[in-house]
Structure formats: C-alpha cells, structure tokens
Design a protein around this motif. Structure first.
Motif, mmCIF file in Angstrom:
data_model
loop_
_atom_site.group_PDB
_atom_site.id
_atom_site.type_symbol
_atom_site.label_atom_id
_atom_site.label_comp_id
_atom_site.label_asym_id
_atom_site.label_seq_id
_atom_site.Cartn_x
_atom_site.Cartn_y
_atom_site.Cartn_z
ATOM 1 N N ILE A 118 0.851 -1.183 0.000
ATOM 2 C CA ILE A 118 0.000 0.000 0.000
ATOM 3 C C ILE A 118 0.890 1.237 0.000
ATOM 4 N N GLY A 119 0.551 2.192 -0.847
ATOM 5 C CA GLY A 119 1.341 3.416 -0.974
ATOM 6 C C GLY A 119 2.482 3.307 -1.970
ATOM 7 N N ASP A 167 -11.264 -2.410 7.687
ATOM 8 C CA ASP A 167 -10.693 -1.799 6.484
ATOM 9 C C ASP A 167 -9.289 -1.328 6.841
ATOM 10 N N LEU A 168 -8.303 -1.900 6.177
ATOM 11 C CA LEU A 168 -6.919 -1.499 6.436
ATOM 12 C C LEU A 168 -6.657 -0.123 5.886
ATOM 13 N N PRO A 175 -12.250 -3.515 1.856
ATOM 14 C CA PRO A 175 -12.770 -3.807 3.200
ATOM 15 C C PRO A 175 -13.039 -5.306 3.330
ATOM 16 N N THR A 228 -0.338 4.311 -8.178
ATOM 17 C CA THR A 228 -0.057 4.092 -6.765
ATOM 18 C C THR A 228 -1.117 3.171 -6.187
ATOM 19 N N ARG A 229 -0.682 2.121 -5.528
ATOM 20 C CA ARG A 229 -1.617 1.236 -4.823
ATOM 21 C C ARG A 229 -2.046 1.959 -3.568
ATOM 22 N N SER A 230 -3.357 2.200 -3.417
ATOM 23 C CA SER A 230 -3.788 3.062 -2.327
ATOM 24 C C SER A 230 -4.464 2.359 -1.164
ATOM 25 N N ASN A 231 -5.081 1.192 -1.356
ATOM 26 C CA ASN A 231 -5.828 0.622 -0.244
ATOM 27 C C ASN A 231 -6.192 -0.834 -0.529
ATOM 28 N N ASN A 232 -6.468 -1.567 0.543
ATOM 29 C CA ASN A 232 -7.044 -2.908 0.430
ATOM 30 C C ASN A 232 -8.555 -2.782 0.391
#
Length: 90
Positions: free
Chosen positions: A40-41, A89-90, A71, A65-69
């Motif tokens: 992430i990031g 939610d990470l 939920p 950019t990979r921003s999030n997983n």
C-alpha cells in the motif's frame, strides 16, 4: 517488420508476445493476486515495450499508486435469525 511485445508490472514480465499481428488491440488485466501483493502506498509501473526485428524499440510506461485494500467482512457466527460479524478496512 515483425514486432515483439513485452508487458511488465514493475520488473516482472506479465506477457511476452512474439511476432504480434499488426494493428492488434491488446488488453492487460492485473489480477487481484498481483495487485494485493503490491505494498500500500507503493508507486508501480506498467511498461509496454515493442521491438522490431531490426532492433528498433519503443516503450510506453504508465505509473499508478496502490492506495488501499478492500474492506473485509468476517462472520463470527450465524443462525436462522441472527448474524454476528466484524467489518474492517486497512
């Protein structure tokens, strides 16, 4: 001229096409497994490299950019009238 095309995610080769047909439309699909393996990031690149049989080449590079997983829902217990779960939610 014949043209070979290599697609990469960062430095990993996703596909290597030898003697691709001219004017062919091609699609790149990143599986959930590949995307979730990216931190992430992190800044990441998709590169498309086309090389002809004379050694001339061109590259297109796209950065994301990979921003999030996604939920997640975890079911703890359930019966015919009730469900107990946790959403995170990470």
């Amino acid at each position: 001229d014949t043209v070979n095309v290599v697609t990469k995610l960062n430095s990993t080769i996703l596909e290597n096409i030898t003697n691709i047909e001219k004017n062919r439309e091609k699609e790149i699909t990143l599986t959930d497994e590949r995307v979730l393996a990216l931190p992430i990031g992190s800044n990441n690149t998709i590169s498309i490299i086309a090389t002809d049989n004379n050694g001339a080449s061109t590259t297109r590079t796209y950065t994301f950019t990979r921003s999030n997983n996604l939920p997640q829902i975890t079911v703890n217990e359930f019966n015919s009238t009730q469900v107990k779960f946790i959403v995170s939610d990470l």
